[in-house]
Scaffold this motif. Structure first.
Motif, PDB file in Angstrom:
ATOM      1  N   ASN A 126       0.848  -1.198   0.000  1.00 58.68           N
ATOM      2  CA  ASN A 126       0.000   0.000   0.000  1.00 58.68           C
ATOM      3  C   ASN A 126       0.884   1.250   0.000  1.00 58.68           C
ATOM      4  N   HIS A 157       0.133   4.549   1.860  1.00 57.64           N
ATOM      5  CA  HIS A 157      -0.074   4.536   3.306  1.00 57.64           C
ATOM      6  C   HIS A 157       1.193   4.932   4.043  1.00 57.64           C
ATOM      7  N   HIS A 194      -5.861  -3.721   3.140  1.00 56.32           N
ATOM      8  CA  HIS A 194      -5.263  -2.754   4.062  1.00 56.32           C
ATOM      9  C   HIS A 194      -5.047  -3.380   5.432  1.00 56.32           C
TER      10      HIS A 194
END
Length: 215
Positions: free
Chosen positions: A81, A84, A149
């Motif tokens: 990700n 992030h 996530h």
């Protein structure tokens, strides 16, 4: 607020929410060209600046405390990700309990029982067991075919990433609640959120969900 103070606040929040018993769990945030991560054996509710380690983006130790052994886990989730900026790993009770059960589905151990877990984290696959600190944990994240996530680590706990450390903490707390509800309803006839609504919610909130194959 600096990365150091945000990590300290995040640790306190997780302990107050009951997600980090004893010295379990670890946190990290991206900071400039590197990472700041909690040190090994630290208690998240009593973090001090001396308890934190500075790492490169690929996990090499630069200075500060000896980092948690879960560095490969954090580095791999950042790679999965890239947008992030924070990772939370906890051994919270219901996440561990659900991680000891067979997953609800291949793409998510957590069934779609509440809209809030869908809004915060989306699907949560169960990754195969690897011993704590084993570099194989990073490979398990990278090799998973599913976008996520958050994931449950078999017989171990949960790992969550977020756009900010505050968002990652909120998602970890919501995931623990979703796991609690899943455990409490295990073995009973459940009313799941209809798939079209699951896809509408996750689509609106930008969280991942893999539709079941047709046929």
């Amino acid at each position: 607020m600096s990365a150091v103070h945000r990590l300290i606040e995040a640790g306190r929040t997780l302990v107050e929410a009951g997600l980090s018993p004893g010295s379990s769990g670890n946190l990290s945030v991206r900071d400039g060209e590197g990472l700041v991560m909690t040190g090994t054996g630290t208690q998240l509710g009593a973090l001090q600046p001396r308890d934190l380690a500075v790492l490169t983006r690929d996990g090499a130790h630069v200075e500060g405390a000896r980092p948690s052994k879960e560095v490969p886990l954090h580095v791999a989730l950042y790679a999965k990700n890239p947008a992030h900026e924070a990772v939370v790993h906890v051994h919270s009770p219901y996440a561990v309990a659900l991680a000891c059960l067979a997953p609800w589905a291949e793409h998510s151990a957590v069934p779609p029982l509440t809209p809030y877990s869908l809004m915060r984290v989306g699907q949560v696959p169960l990754l195969p067991f690897a011993a704590p600190g084993d570099p194989a944990m990073g490979a398990l994240i990278g090799d998973s075919p599913h976008p996520f996530h958050a994931a449950l680590l078999a017989n171990h706990g949960a790992v969550v990433s977020g756009e900010t450390i505050e968002r990652a903490v909120d998602s970890a707390i919501e995931l623990e609640e979703a796991c609690r509800i899943a455990v409490l309803t295990e073995g009973r006839e459940r009313n799941l959120i209809p798939v079209e609504q699951v896809l509408a919610i996750t689509g609106r909130w930008g969280t991942p969900w893999t539709p079941a194959p047709v046929g």
